[in-house]
Structure formats: C-alpha cells, structure tokens
Motif scaffolding. Structure first.
Motif, PDB file in Angstrom:
ATOM      1  N   TYR A  55     -17.055  31.818  -2.472  1.00 13.86           N
ATOM      2  CA  TYR A  55     -16.899  30.594  -1.691  1.00 13.86           C
ATOM      3  C   TYR A  55     -17.166  30.850  -0.211  1.00 13.86           C
ATOM      4  O   TYR A  55     -17.687  29.988   0.488  1.00 13.86           O
ATOM      5  N   THR A  56     -16.808  32.022   0.287  1.00 11.52           N
ATOM      6  CA  THR A  56     -17.058  32.364   1.676  1.00 11.52           C
ATOM      7  C   THR A  56     -18.550  32.499   1.942  1.00 11.52           C
ATOM      8  O   THR A  56     -19.055  32.016   2.955  1.00 11.52           O
TER       9      THR A  56
ATOM     10  N   GLU B 185     -21.064  31.111   0.149  1.00  4.11           N
ATOM     11  CA  GLU B 185     -21.743  29.832  -0.046  1.00  4.11           C
ATOM     12  C   GLU B 185     -21.401  28.834   1.048  1.00  4.11           C
ATOM     13  O   GLU B 185     -22.204  27.962   1.367  1.00  4.11           O
ATOM     14  N   GLY B 186     -20.227  28.895   1.612  1.00  7.30           N
ATOM     15  CA  GLY B 186     -19.822  27.975   2.662  1.00  7.30           C
ATOM     16  C   GLY B 186     -19.302  26.669   2.097  1.00  7.30           C
ATOM     17  O   GLY B 186     -19.184  26.472   0.887  1.00  7.30           O
TER      18      GLY B 186
ATOM     19  N   ASP C 228     -22.153  20.593   1.519  1.00  5.93           N
ATOM     20  CA  ASP C 228     -22.884  19.822   2.505  1.00  5.93           C
ATOM     21  C   ASP C 228     -22.525  18.343   2.464  1.00  5.93           C
ATOM     22  O   ASP C 228     -22.569  17.658   3.470  1.00  5.93           O
TER      23      ASP C 228
END
Length: 52
Positions: free
Chosen positions: A22-23, A25-26, A29
């Motif tokens: 998750y870190t 991929e961020g 959007d």
C-alpha cells in the motif's frame, strides 16, 4: 504457545507485506464524493446502509 507464536508471526509478515504494498502504490487516485449534492438518480436504487 509455539502455535500462537507461529500464527502471530505469519500474521505479522502478511501485515508487513500489505502495508509495504500500500505504501508503494500510494493513495487511490479517485476520490468518492458522498455529499448529497453529488448524488445522482442512480443512487436512489441503492439500499440504505447503517453504520456506527
């Protein structure tokens, strides 16, 4: 006691991998707007949900 240690060790590894992924991929959007002004007529067909 050994079984609990192994289970929690496995859970810790899974948690770490998920947080790492998750870190990398961020944040997503797309931001979902739940305000009443943003709702369309399609939302009228959805059942109501209840949460605390």
């Amino acid at each position: 006691m050994i079984a609990f240690t192994v289970v929690y060790g496995v859970l810790a590894v899974v948690w770490y991998r998920l947080m790492h992924r998750y870190t990398i991929e961020g944040a997503p959007d797309e931001v979902h707007d739940d305000s009443p002004e943003a709702r369309s007529d399609d939302d009228a067909d959805r059942p109501l949900s209840f949460a605390y």
